[in-house]
Design a protein around this motif. Sequence first.
Motif, PDB file in Angstrom:
ATOM      1  N   ARG A 106     -14.854  18.119 -37.422  1.00  0.00           N
ATOM      2  CA  ARG A 106     -14.346  18.626 -38.698  1.00  0.00           C
ATOM      3  C   ARG A 106     -15.426  19.382 -39.438  1.00  0.00           C
ATOM      4  O   ARG A 106     -16.614  19.095 -39.309  1.00  0.00           O
ATOM      5  CB  ARG A 106     -13.747  17.501 -39.524  1.00  0.00           C
ATOM      6  CG  ARG A 106     -14.589  16.633 -40.444  1.00  0.00           C
ATOM      7  CD  ARG A 106     -15.905  16.148 -39.954  1.00  0.00           C
ATOM      8  NE  ARG A 106     -16.447  15.071 -40.753  1.00  0.00           N
ATOM      9  CZ  ARG A 106     -17.433  15.205 -41.661  1.00  0.00           C
ATOM     10  NH1 ARG A 106     -18.014  16.353 -41.836  1.00  0.00           N
ATOM     11  NH2 ARG A 106     -17.843  14.155 -42.349  1.00  0.00           N
ATOM     12  N   PHE A 107     -14.972  20.376 -40.195  1.00  0.00           N
ATOM     13  CA  PHE A 107     -15.851  21.069 -41.131  1.00  0.00           C
ATOM     14  C   PHE A 107     -15.311  20.711 -42.498  1.00  0.00           C
ATOM     15  O   PHE A 107     -14.128  20.886 -42.756  1.00  0.00           O
ATOM     16  CB  PHE A 107     -15.804  22.580 -40.897  1.00  0.00           C
ATOM     17  CG  PHE A 107     -16.554  23.365 -41.935  1.00  0.00           C
ATOM     18  CD1 PHE A 107     -17.916  23.162 -42.142  1.00  0.00           C
ATOM     19  CD2 PHE A 107     -15.898  24.312 -42.712  1.00  0.00           C
ATOM     20  CE1 PHE A 107     -18.602  23.889 -43.108  1.00  0.00           C
ATOM     21  CE2 PHE A 107     -16.589  25.046 -43.675  1.00  0.00           C
ATOM     22  CZ  PHE A 107     -17.934  24.830 -43.868  1.00  0.00           C
ATOM     23  N   ALA A 108     -16.179  20.163 -43.348  1.00  0.00           N
ATOM     24  CA  ALA A 108     -15.689  19.602 -44.612  1.00  0.00           C
ATOM     25  C   ALA A 108     -16.429  20.148 -45.814  1.00  0.00           C
ATOM     26  O   ALA A 108     -17.268  19.480 -46.407  1.00  0.00           O
ATOM     27  CB  ALA A 108     -15.798  18.078 -44.562  1.00  0.00           C
ATOM     28  N   PRO A 109     -16.146  21.382 -46.190  1.00  0.00           N
ATOM     29  CA  PRO A 109     -16.829  21.951 -47.356  1.00  0.00           C
ATOM     30  C   PRO A 109     -16.247  21.396 -48.645  1.00  0.00           C
ATOM     31  O   PRO A 109     -15.090  20.978 -48.670  1.00  0.00           O
ATOM     32  CB  PRO A 109     -16.517  23.436 -47.243  1.00  0.00           C
ATOM     33  CG  PRO A 109     -15.194  23.490 -46.570  1.00  0.00           C
ATOM     34  CD  PRO A 109     -15.158  22.307 -45.634  1.00  0.00           C
ATOM     35  N   SER A 110     -17.059  21.379 -49.670  1.00  0.00           N
ATOM     36  CA  SER A 110     -16.513  21.001 -50.974  1.00  0.00           C
ATOM     37  C   SER A 110     -16.428  22.274 -51.807  1.00  0.00           C
ATOM     38  O   SER A 110     -17.334  23.094 -51.782  1.00  0.00           O
ATOM     39  CB  SER A 110     -17.409  19.976 -51.654  1.00  0.00           C
ATOM     40  OG  SER A 110     -18.662  20.551 -51.946  1.00  0.00           O
ATOM     41  N   PRO A 111     -15.338  22.449 -52.483  1.00  0.00           N
ATOM     42  CA  PRO A 111     -15.108  23.710 -53.215  1.00  0.00           C
ATOM     43  C   PRO A 111     -15.873  23.762 -54.529  1.00  0.00           C
ATOM     44  O   PRO A 111     -15.294  23.880 -55.598  1.00  0.00           O
ATOM     45  CB  PRO A 111     -13.599  23.712 -53.435  1.00  0.00           C
ATOM     46  CG  PRO A 111     -13.218  22.279 -53.448  1.00  0.00           C
ATOM     47  CD  PRO A 111     -14.206  21.540 -52.603  1.00  0.00           C
ATOM     48  N   THR A 112     -17.182  23.675 -54.435  1.00  0.00           N
ATOM     49  CA  THR A 112     -17.997  23.726 -55.648  1.00  0.00           C
ATOM     50  C   THR A 112     -18.903  24.946 -55.621  1.00  0.00           C
ATOM     51  O   THR A 112     -19.808  25.069 -56.424  1.00  0.00           O
ATOM     52  CB  THR A 112     -18.874  22.461 -55.770  1.00  0.00           C
ATOM     53  OG1 THR A 112     -19.634  22.323 -54.564  1.00  0.00           O
ATOM     54  CG2 THR A 112     -18.028  21.228 -55.957  1.00  0.00           C
ATOM     55  N   GLY A 113     -18.670  25.849 -54.672  1.00  0.00           N
ATOM     56  CA  GLY A 113     -19.461  27.079 -54.605  1.00  0.00           C
ATOM     57  C   GLY A 113     -18.816  27.976 -53.582  1.00  0.00           C
ATOM     58  O   GLY A 113     -17.852  27.579 -52.956  1.00  0.00           O
ATOM     59  N   TYR A 114     -19.339  29.176 -53.422  1.00  0.00           N
ATOM     60  CA  TYR A 114     -18.823  30.095 -52.404  1.00  0.00           C
ATOM     61  C   TYR A 114     -19.230  29.575 -51.031  1.00  0.00           C
ATOM     62  O   TYR A 114     -20.079  28.698 -50.922  1.00  0.00           O
ATOM     63  CB  TYR A 114     -19.454  31.460 -52.656  1.00  0.00           C
ATOM     64  CG  TYR A 114     -20.917  31.270 -52.807  1.00  0.00           C
ATOM     65  CD1 TYR A 114     -21.749  31.409 -51.715  1.00  0.00           C
ATOM     66  CD2 TYR A 114     -21.458  30.786 -54.017  1.00  0.00           C
ATOM     67  CE1 TYR A 114     -23.077  31.108 -51.802  1.00  0.00           C
ATOM     68  CE2 TYR A 114     -22.794  30.473 -54.102  1.00  0.00           C
ATOM     69  CZ  TYR A 114     -23.597  30.637 -52.993  1.00  0.00           C
ATOM     70  OH  TYR A 114     -24.921  30.310 -53.062  1.00  0.00           O
ATOM     71  N   LEU A 115     -18.682  30.154 -49.999  1.00  0.00           N
ATOM     72  CA  LEU A 115     -19.077  29.774 -48.632  1.00  0.00           C
ATOM     73  C   LEU A 115     -20.417  30.427 -48.330  1.00  0.00           C
ATOM     74  O   LEU A 115     -20.508  31.649 -48.251  1.00  0.00           O
ATOM     75  CB  LEU A 115     -18.034  30.253 -47.621  1.00  0.00           C
ATOM     76  CG  LEU A 115     -18.338  29.909 -46.156  1.00  0.00           C
ATOM     77  CD1 LEU A 115     -18.162  28.419 -45.905  1.00  0.00           C
ATOM     78  CD2 LEU A 115     -17.451  30.696 -45.215  1.00  0.00           C
ATOM     79  N   HIS A 116     -21.452  29.648 -48.194  1.00  0.00           N
ATOM     80  CA  HIS A 116     -22.720  30.305 -47.909  1.00  0.00           C
ATOM     81  C   HIS A 116     -23.057  30.224 -46.427  1.00  0.00           C
ATOM     82  O   HIS A 116     -22.395  29.563 -45.651  1.00  0.00           O
ATOM     83  CB  HIS A 116     -23.843  29.853 -48.834  1.00  0.00           C
ATOM     84  CG  HIS A 116     -24.371  28.483 -48.585  1.00  0.00           C
ATOM     85  ND1 HIS A 116     -25.263  28.203 -47.584  1.00  0.00           N
ATOM     86  CD2 HIS A 116     -24.145  27.326 -49.230  1.00  0.00           C
ATOM     87  CE1 HIS A 116     -25.569  26.927 -47.621  1.00  0.00           C
ATOM     88  NE2 HIS A 116     -24.900  26.366 -48.597  1.00  0.00           N
ATOM     89  N   SER A 143     -13.845  28.954 -55.978  1.00  0.00           N
ATOM     90  CA  SER A 143     -14.689  28.541 -54.868  1.00  0.00           C
ATOM     91  C   SER A 143     -13.861  28.304 -53.611  1.00  0.00           C
ATOM     92  O   SER A 143     -14.263  28.688 -52.508  1.00  0.00           O
ATOM     93  CB  SER A 143     -15.416  27.273 -55.276  1.00  0.00           C
ATOM     94  OG  SER A 143     -15.941  26.649 -54.147  1.00  0.00           O
ATOM     95  N   LEU A 144     -12.718  27.687 -53.799  1.00  0.00           N
ATOM     96  CA  LEU A 144     -11.836  27.427 -52.664  1.00  0.00           C
ATOM     97  C   LEU A 144     -11.420  28.752 -52.019  1.00  0.00           C
ATOM     98  O   LEU A 144     -11.424  28.901 -50.799  1.00  0.00           O
ATOM     99  CB  LEU A 144     -10.610  26.643 -53.135  1.00  0.00           C
ATOM    100  CG  LEU A 144      -9.711  26.056 -52.048  1.00  0.00           C
ATOM    101  CD1 LEU A 144     -10.496  25.078 -51.188  1.00  0.00           C
ATOM    102  CD2 LEU A 144      -8.512  25.363 -52.675  1.00  0.00           C
ATOM    103  N   ASP A 145     -11.081  29.710 -52.857  1.00  0.00           N
ATOM    104  CA  ASP A 145     -10.693  31.033 -52.367  1.00  0.00           C
ATOM    105  C   ASP A 145     -11.831  31.664 -51.566  1.00  0.00           C
ATOM    106  O   ASP A 145     -11.619  32.247 -50.505  1.00  0.00           O
ATOM    107  CB  ASP A 145     -10.329  31.959 -53.537  1.00  0.00           C
ATOM    108  CG  ASP A 145      -9.058  31.498 -54.237  1.00  0.00           C
ATOM    109  OD1 ASP A 145      -8.318  30.697 -53.638  1.00  0.00           O
ATOM    110  OD2 ASP A 145      -8.825  31.926 -55.376  1.00  0.00           O
TER     111      ASP A 145
END
Length: 480
Positions: A5-15, A52-54
Amino acid sequence: MLRVRFAPSPTGYLHIGSARTFIFNWLYARHNGGTVILRIDDTDVERNSQQSLDSIFEGLKWLDLGWDEFYRQSDRLDLHRQLTQVIFDKGLAYRDFTPAQADIEDKPRDAATWLYNPGAREMSQEESDRRAAAGEPFVIRFRVPRETAEDVRFNDAVYGPQSKSTADIEDFALLRSNGVPTYHMASCADDADIRISHIIRGQDHLTNTFKHVLIFRALGVEPPQFAHLPLLIAPDGSKLSKRKHGPVVSVTTYRDAGFLAHAFVNFVCLLGWSPKNDRDRMSRQELVDAFGFEGVNRANATINFSDADPFDPKAVWLNAETIRGMAIPDLCREVLPFAERAFGAAPADKMLRVTPLIQERIKLLGDVATVADFFFVRELAPYDVAELIPQKGDLAMARRALESAQRILAGAEFTHDGLDAALRAGAQELKVKAGQMFQPIRVAVCGRKNAPPLFETLETLGRETCLERIAKAIEMLEKQ
RNA sequence: GGCGCUAUCGUCUAACGGUUAGGACGGAGCCCUCUCAAGGCUUAAAUACGGGUUCGAUUCCCGUUAGCGCUACCA
């Protein structure tokens, strides 16, 4: 059944670092015929943002790798609470009524008490239940075993055997006082429930993993295989942050500058991983075939960028290399939007003819704006008349060359070979070197000295435009 | 402070304990050439430091130094 799984948190852009984590997860799954899961870790209600999610979706979409299953943690709150309760009911966690401490600086770091808040851990069940029933807010903390200072162990696929004494692990929170489980709890609950077999993530989680092992154990499930990845860091050694390093850390910045998605993926794969056989340019399939944890390095990798060069030179080279390897129609399709953006309009058929001329002259798709401008604009940007003067020549020579060109182009067959023969003959007639003949024409027609080969350029531009621009150049010379 | 992780050219990296320490990007130079590119060739450039173990350490062990991470009711 391999599941990552890839589990980003939507607290920033995708870096770029998160992107690499996703890519490595994807490669590992594809290499082993497993399942890729995208999970949005949005338990931090305070910091989440739709924007951020976008940005994360936008970045992932551009990468064009895809995923097989999708979850959003906020949809699964009940499960997280339920599993927290399971741990609590087993007596492996306790309520802590101590108010949140905003100023962590005040917390005594040298004392042994940093492990937990005095009074909370030992509180009787009765008192704890009574105060909770009375509505007093509390967090639930994991009761890290203290009586026997055992070592928590796991074997990391990249970093090898890891162990840490429970004496060095604090009683971390599982449930916030607002009733929302913390990252550690929600993440483990989901990993267990979704049956993640391999957790591949940044090395910043290496020490957190001991806590996670404790949670999995409390839940009575076997922990997944862990594989931590070295971090991507900035040239100054600090971790990448938008505030400090600007938009260069965001994936969409690469997209907007004109990186090909695959070139970006290729570049990022070479950061902290090596196929070990001196290969650098690799296709997607080659990456899938070659990827494994054996090749993952343990030291952090520096992305080499500066204010002058916002992108790592190797990334740029890889992109240029990828561009050169593309079929013309494919490349044309990729540059077209950049040309449209730069010139307002860029007819597809014209772009198709221009593409081969710029293919090995652009490093980023966005370079089309500066490399191919004269193909698309009606009026050439003003240029210095002196540019028209050829090497070891003078104003008069420039003029003679252009006037000769005017006559030749008016009658010549407008093809590469036709122009080649006619123009070379013209040079001979004027008793000047071919270069001395070509340079004034090139500048007259392109508005600058550096441009694609002359005959193809003239051919693509067409007789009319060429004559028009040469006439204008002669006019400029006359005014001198 | 505590705990954990890491250390090869400027950067990304390769090297079953035995190599002239290899490759790539970038740099420099030369060649090709109508300019610019592209391409070809050449070249400079590294094992952080100190101790062990060993016939022999880039490689194994210890220490030092440096960097990074965690140490939040962030992830």
